[in-house]
Design an enzyme around this catalytic site. Structure first.
Site, PDB file in Angstrom:
ATOM      1  N   CYS A   2       0.851  -1.194   0.000  1.00  0.00           N
ATOM      2  CA  CYS A   2       0.000   0.000   0.000  1.00  0.00           C
ATOM      3  C   CYS A   2       0.883   1.240   0.000  1.00  0.00           C
ATOM      4  O   CYS A   2       1.875   1.311   0.718  1.00  0.00           O
ATOM      5  CB  CYS A   2      -0.938   0.108   1.195  1.00  0.00           C
ATOM      6  SG  CYS A   2      -2.197  -1.177   1.230  1.00  0.00           S
ATOM      7  N   ARG A  27       4.215  -0.487  -4.565  1.00  0.00           N
ATOM      8  CA  ARG A  27       3.906  -0.964  -3.214  1.00  0.00           C
ATOM      9  C   ARG A  27       2.588  -1.736  -3.147  1.00  0.00           C
ATOM     10  O   ARG A  27       2.249  -2.319  -2.123  1.00  0.00           O
ATOM     11  CB  ARG A  27       3.826   0.226  -2.264  1.00  0.00           C
ATOM     12  CG  ARG A  27       5.101   1.022  -2.187  1.00  0.00           C
ATOM     13  CD  ARG A  27       4.914   2.216  -1.269  1.00  0.00           C
ATOM     14  NE  ARG A  27       4.709   1.784   0.086  1.00  0.00           N
ATOM     15  CZ  ARG A  27       5.678   1.574   0.970  1.00  0.00           C
ATOM     16  NH1 ARG A  27       6.919   1.782   0.632  1.00  0.00           N
ATOM     17  NH2 ARG A  27       5.402   1.184   2.190  1.00  0.00           N
ATOM     18  N   TRP A  74      -2.724  -2.777  -1.685  1.00  0.00           N
ATOM     19  CA  TRP A  74      -2.441  -4.220  -1.754  1.00  0.00           C
ATOM     20  C   TRP A  74      -3.322  -4.831  -0.677  1.00  0.00           C
ATOM     21  O   TRP A  74      -3.086  -4.641   0.514  1.00  0.00           O
ATOM     22  CB  TRP A  74      -0.963  -4.468  -1.470  1.00  0.00           C
ATOM     23  CG  TRP A  74      -0.524  -5.884  -1.684  1.00  0.00           C
ATOM     24  CD1 TRP A  74      -0.056  -6.433  -2.842  1.00  0.00           C
ATOM     25  CD2 TRP A  74      -0.506  -6.938  -0.710  1.00  0.00           C
ATOM     26  NE1 TRP A  74       0.251  -7.759  -2.646  1.00  0.00           N
ATOM     27  CE2 TRP A  74      -0.014  -8.105  -1.346  1.00  0.00           C
ATOM     28  CE3 TRP A  74      -0.863  -7.034   0.635  1.00  0.00           C
ATOM     29  CZ2 TRP A  74       0.142  -9.320  -0.698  1.00  0.00           C
ATOM     30  CZ3 TRP A  74      -0.712  -8.252   1.297  1.00  0.00           C
ATOM     31  CH2 TRP A  74      -0.214  -9.377   0.623  1.00  0.00           C
ATOM     32  N   ASN A 100      -1.750   2.714   5.377  1.00  0.00           N
ATOM     33  CA  ASN A 100      -0.859   1.612   5.033  1.00  0.00           C
ATOM     34  C   ASN A 100      -0.514   0.905   6.334  1.00  0.00           C
ATOM     35  O   ASN A 100       0.003   1.529   7.259  1.00  0.00           O
ATOM     36  CB  ASN A 100       0.411   2.162   4.370  1.00  0.00           C
ATOM     37  CG  ASN A 100       1.518   1.127   4.273  1.00  0.00           C
ATOM     38  OD1 ASN A 100       1.250  -0.051   4.093  1.00  0.00           O
ATOM     39  ND2 ASN A 100       2.746   1.569   4.399  1.00  0.00           N
ATOM     40  N   GLY A 101      -0.831  -0.383   6.425  1.00  0.00           N
ATOM     41  CA  GLY A 101      -0.545  -1.128   7.656  1.00  0.00           C
ATOM     42  C   GLY A 101      -1.711  -2.045   7.982  1.00  0.00           C
ATOM     43  O   GLY A 101      -2.575  -2.280   7.132  1.00  0.00           O
ATOM     44  N   GLU A 495      17.353 -18.502  -5.892  1.00  0.00           N
ATOM     45  CA  GLU A 495      17.001 -17.162  -6.364  1.00  0.00           C
ATOM     46  C   GLU A 495      16.557 -17.201  -7.835  1.00  0.00           C
ATOM     47  O   GLU A 495      15.601 -16.507  -8.214  1.00  0.00           O
ATOM     48  CB  GLU A 495      18.206 -16.218  -6.166  1.00  0.00           C
ATOM     49  CG  GLU A 495      18.024 -14.801  -6.676  1.00  0.00           C
ATOM     50  CD  GLU A 495      16.876 -14.027  -6.036  1.00  0.00           C
ATOM     51  OE1 GLU A 495      16.271 -14.511  -5.068  1.00  0.00           O
ATOM     52  OE2 GLU A 495      16.558 -12.938  -6.542  1.00  0.00           O
ATOM     53  N   LYS A 499      12.913 -15.861  -9.039  1.00  0.00           N
ATOM     54  CA  LYS A 499      12.742 -14.818 -10.053  1.00  0.00           C
ATOM     55  C   LYS A 499      11.761 -15.282 -11.118  1.00  0.00           C
ATOM     56  O   LYS A 499      10.876 -14.538 -11.531  1.00  0.00           O
ATOM     57  CB  LYS A 499      14.081 -14.446 -10.722  1.00  0.00           C
ATOM     58  CG  LYS A 499      15.035 -13.628  -9.895  1.00  0.00           C
ATOM     59  CD  LYS A 499      14.718 -12.145  -9.822  1.00  0.00           C
ATOM     60  CE  LYS A 499      13.899 -11.745  -8.665  1.00  0.00           C
ATOM     61  NZ  LYS A 499      14.292 -11.838  -7.327  1.00  0.00           N
ATOM     62  N   GLU A 502       8.165 -15.415  -9.698  1.00  0.00           N
ATOM     63  CA  GLU A 502       7.588 -14.111  -9.371  1.00  0.00           C
ATOM     64  C   GLU A 502       6.999 -13.401 -10.576  1.00  0.00           C
ATOM     65  O   GLU A 502       5.934 -12.801 -10.489  1.00  0.00           O
ATOM     66  CB  GLU A 502       8.682 -13.180  -8.806  1.00  0.00           C
ATOM     67  CG  GLU A 502       8.993 -13.349  -7.363  1.00  0.00           C
ATOM     68  CD  GLU A 502      10.095 -12.396  -6.910  1.00  0.00           C
ATOM     69  OE1 GLU A 502       9.888 -11.713  -5.905  1.00  0.00           O
ATOM     70  OE2 GLU A 502      11.167 -12.335  -7.554  1.00  0.00           O
ATOM     71  N   HIS A 518      16.544 -37.191  -4.506  1.00  0.00           N
ATOM     72  CA  HIS A 518      15.746 -37.605  -3.355  1.00  0.00           C
ATOM     73  C   HIS A 518      14.284 -37.193  -3.510  1.00  0.00           C
ATOM     74  O   HIS A 518      13.602 -36.925  -2.522  1.00  0.00           O
ATOM     75  CB  HIS A 518      16.336 -37.029  -2.067  1.00  0.00           C
ATOM     76  CG  HIS A 518      17.740 -37.497  -1.821  1.00  0.00           C
ATOM     77  ND1 HIS A 518      18.057 -38.808  -1.566  1.00  0.00           N
ATOM     78  CD2 HIS A 518      18.915 -36.824  -1.841  1.00  0.00           C
ATOM     79  CE1 HIS A 518      19.374 -38.928  -1.424  1.00  0.00           C
ATOM     80  NE2 HIS A 518      19.911 -37.727  -1.591  1.00  0.00           N
ATOM     81  N   LYS A 617       6.182  -4.820  -3.483  1.00  0.00           N
ATOM     82  CA  LYS A 617       7.617  -4.636  -3.289  1.00  0.00           C
ATOM     83  C   LYS A 617       8.012  -4.709  -1.823  1.00  0.00           C
ATOM     84  O   LYS A 617       9.020  -5.279  -1.458  1.00  0.00           O
ATOM     85  CB  LYS A 617       7.999  -3.278  -3.880  1.00  0.00           C
ATOM     86  CG  LYS A 617       9.456  -2.926  -3.750  1.00  0.00           C
ATOM     87  CD  LYS A 617      10.260  -3.620  -4.814  1.00  0.00           C
ATOM     88  CE  LYS A 617      11.731  -3.395  -4.666  1.00  0.00           C
ATOM     89  NZ  LYS A 617      12.482  -4.575  -5.142  1.00  0.00           N
TER      90      LYS A 617
HETATM   91  C1  G6P Z   1       8.864  -8.923  -1.071  1.00  0.00           C
HETATM   92  C2  G6P Z   1       9.440  -8.627  -2.444  1.00  0.00           C
HETATM   93  C3  G6P Z   1      10.745  -9.392  -2.634  1.00  0.00           C
HETATM   94  C4  G6P Z   1      11.709  -9.084  -1.494  1.00  0.00           C
HETATM   95  C5  G6P Z   1      11.081  -9.373  -0.134  1.00  0.00           C
HETATM   96  C6  G6P Z   1      11.944  -8.871   1.005  1.00  0.00           C
HETATM   97  O1  G6P Z   1       8.407 -10.223  -1.033  1.00  0.00           O
HETATM   98  O2  G6P Z   1       8.524  -8.976  -3.461  1.00  0.00           O
HETATM   99  O3  G6P Z   1      11.336  -8.995  -3.862  1.00  0.00           O
HETATM  100  O4  G6P Z   1      12.850  -9.845  -1.648  1.00  0.00           O
HETATM  101  O5  G6P Z   1       9.825  -8.702  -0.031  1.00  0.00           O
HETATM  102  O6  G6P Z   1      12.028  -7.470   0.908  1.00  0.00           O
HETATM  103  P1  G6P Z   1      13.138  -6.589   1.594  1.00  0.00           P
HETATM  104  O7  G6P Z   1      12.739  -5.176   1.258  1.00  0.00           O
HETATM  105  O8  G6P Z   1      13.083  -6.871   3.055  1.00  0.00           O
HETATM  106  O9  G6P Z   1      14.439  -6.969   0.997  1.00  0.00           O
END
Ligand code: G6P
Length: 622
Positions: A2, A27, A74, A100-101, A495, A499, A502, A518, A617
């Protein structure tokens, strides 16, 4: 998670708020809304969907108002529809709020307010805040018999009374129709910045929505509110104690948050890695004394040398960087290190002994679980370091000391440059701590030199973008992928899979390569793409063994290998090479093709790369 933005000044609020929302859209982006205030009252427009949908229901007729609040959502409480979109009005329709929160006690408060006669339209927790303020405001109205001189205080007081009832987190912007020249902001656990321009104020979740208008800002602390009116602004606690705040300079430029000709922020951020990693290292690599200097941890430098155990804690991509950090700190500094998901650490009754240092890693510095893990570690007496990108963020402020990533704002929801910067900082930290213990001056010199060459080597890998795009194109119709690596490259496999998931919505799993047999090996059939990180190193032969197991079962191999490896070709359906570096530096290179692979796959699938579905984000809820 948000975004909120509010404007009060001399200009039309609508276009400024819309632009602010566009900057904050990363956000959250499932619904949006705006409230504009004039002497005629509050006008609220909101809708499900993106900012563009909101833009369509607003027009220049709305440009007489110079005070307004806006929100991009969000969803947490209630589906993302128009009714649940912010701003929320109270039952008297005098108060409008964007939030936001998360309000944890909203259900109890809602029942109580309903018994008092307040009506609710939405399923959100935010409407409780609006109604609570409205309730206290109406009560003061009746009680005080409208003493005009005191009336502004009445709005302020109603906000304070309401905020004191709330459990949970909030960044808020609040207006009242009785005061078309007054804006109140408040914060607890969610970020809030007040930009101070010439005769204008912009209140926002983060500075990206402000920097276009001013670089001067104040950062309210938790349980503080800012009261802005035509006479200026002041800051108080929610218990009505005045506080003075220092003006801070916003450190990034508008250019850094614009696309600058790139189709997506994610691609821009991938491409700029050589430059920003050089900045991240700049000034820290002391080649004369073969040392690494971090200004932000000077205060605890001695304590760090005496560290007996590190606990690295983070979420998402930052967690994968932490896993690489575990390898680095054990390999180079020989300090026992564990990595914990922040969301697990905080509920696990962790053991913090003398000499334990907890390192919280976060791009945004606002991730609720990571912040809570920091608080938990502090309560148990650990020294807590932050590795954070956003200057002045909640985690940066909550930790005892820290190292900033200094890679500029990261806007693409899928984190890229922050990941490589987190690993770069962890590498520098491990080299420096190793040097203080057992690494010789000459070895340290060599490592520093090798690290400083990483940006150039990343530039070379980036030149393969078209080749990687062709590999993505040949496999983009496959719905299940595996990513396998060993040692330092095992977290990179995780990772790479994250990616791809996501942004392209392809199911992918990352695993230590040997674990494949396994269980996951049962999945391999029908040309399933398997990405192997098979760069040079002690585990090379073992991983070739894993490659042959996959090929024998019909998997298609996409192999990341070291330049000059002639042997590997026979095993690869598709081959990508990276320059030769020591194993401990490989994650900084091997992740680059995987970022590009995910990016191209998502574009080929026609997805909105910078705003993947259901994600945000900065996850400021637990
Ligand atoms: C969200 C984002 C990720 C990020 C994670 C941790 O899930 O979509 O891309 O890695 O938060 O965020 P931070 O700001 O703590 O690195």
């Amino acid at each position: 998670m948000c975004g909120i933005v509010a404007y009060f000044g001399k200009k039309a609020a609508r276009p400024i708020l819309l632009e602010g929302l566009r900057r904050l859209e990363y956000r959250g982006y499932d619904s949006a809304g705006m409230a504009l205030l004039s002497r005629k009252g509050i006008k609220v427009k909101k809708t499900s969907g993106r900012i563009t949908a909101l833009e369509k229901i607003l027009d220049e007729k709305d440009d007489s108002e110079t005070l307004g609040i806006a929100h991009t959502r969000w969803a947490t409480h209630g589906e993302p529809n128009t009714i649940n979109a912010h701003p929320h009005l109270d039952y008297t329709r005098k108060i409008a709020v964007v939030h936001n929160g998360i309000i944890e006690n909203y259900s109890t408060l809602k029942t109580w307010l309903q018994n008092e006669g307040a009506e609710f339209a939405s399923q959100t927790d935010t409407e409780v805040i609006a109604n609570l303020i409205g309730y206290f405001y109406a009560k003061a109205d009746n009680y005080e018999n409208r003493k005009q001189s005191d009336s502004k205080n009445k709005f302020e007081r109603a906000v304070q009374q309401a905020l004191r009832e709330l459990t949970g987190t909030y960044g808020l912007a609040i207006v009242c129709s009785d005061f078309p020249d007054m804006l109140i902001g408040a914060k607890k656990g969610s970020p809030l910045v007040l930009g101070i321009g010439e005769n204008e104020y912009i209140l926002a979740s983060d500075a990206t929505a402000i920097v276009e208008h001013t670089k001067q800002a104040i950062y309210p602390a938790d349980n503080e509110m800012v009261i802005i009116s035509s006479k200026g602004f002041n800051t108080k606690t929610i218990d009505n104690v005045m506080v003075s705040k220092n003006l801070k300079q916003i450190e990034f430029s508008l250019e850094q948050i614009e696309l600058s000709g790139f189709p997506h922020h994610m691609l821009k951020e991938i491409i700029e890695q050589p430059k920003v990693l050089a900045t991240c290292m700049g000034g820290r690599l002391d080649r004369t004394n073969n040392r690494i200097k971090f200004g932000g941890i000077d205060s605890c430098s001695r304590e760090l040398t005496r560290t007996r155990r590190f606990i690295l804690t983070a979420c998402g991509t930052a967690f994968h960087a932490a896993l690489v950090g575990e390898f680095l700190l054990e390999h180079l500094a020989r300090i026992p290190t564990e990595t914990e998901y922040a969301s697990e650490f905080r509920y696990r009754n962790p053991i913090i002994e003398d000499g334990t240092v907890v390192v919280a890693i976060s791009q945004s510095g606002e991730t609720a679980d990571t912040l809570a893990a920091v608080e938990q570690a502090k309560e148990r007496g650990a020294s807590v370091l932050g590795l954070v990108n956003v200057v002045g963020s909640s985690i940066a402020r909550a930790t005892d000391a820290g190292i900033y990533l200094h890679v500029g704002p990261e806007i693409g929801v899928a984190s890229t440059k922050a990941f490589t910067a987190q690993i770069t900082v962890l590498t520098m930290l491990a080299i420096e701590l190793g040097r203080r213990k057992h690494i010789s001056g000459n070895e340290a010199k060599k490592y520093i030199e090798q690290l400083s060459q990483i940006p150039d080597k990343i530039s070379q890998i980036l030149k393969q973008s078209d080749h990687i795009k062709a590999i993505a194109s040949a496999n983009v119709d496959k719905d299940n992928w595996l990513f396998l690596g060993r040692g330092f490259n095992y977290p990179v496999a995780l990772e790479g899979a994250l990616k791809l998931k996501e942004i392209s919505y392809i199911h992918a799993e990352g695993l230590p390569a040997a674990e494949m047999k396994h269980g996951p090996i049962a999945l391999i059939a029908d040309s399933m793409p398997i990405v192997f990180i098979a760069t040079s190193g002690p585990q090379y032969d073992k991983i070739i063994g894993n490659v042959t197991e996959v090929r024998a079962r019909g998997g298609k191999t996409i192999i990341l290998a070291t330049e000059g490896d002639k042997n590997i070709k026979q095993y690869a359906d598709y081959l990508i090479t990276v320059p030769d570096v020591p194993e401990f530096l490989q994650p900084l290179l091997t992740v680059i093709p995987l970022q590009l692979l995910a990016y191209h796959a998502a574009v080929l699938r026609g997805h909105d790369v910078d705003k993947p579905r259901n994600l945000a984000k900065s996850v400021t809820v637990e």
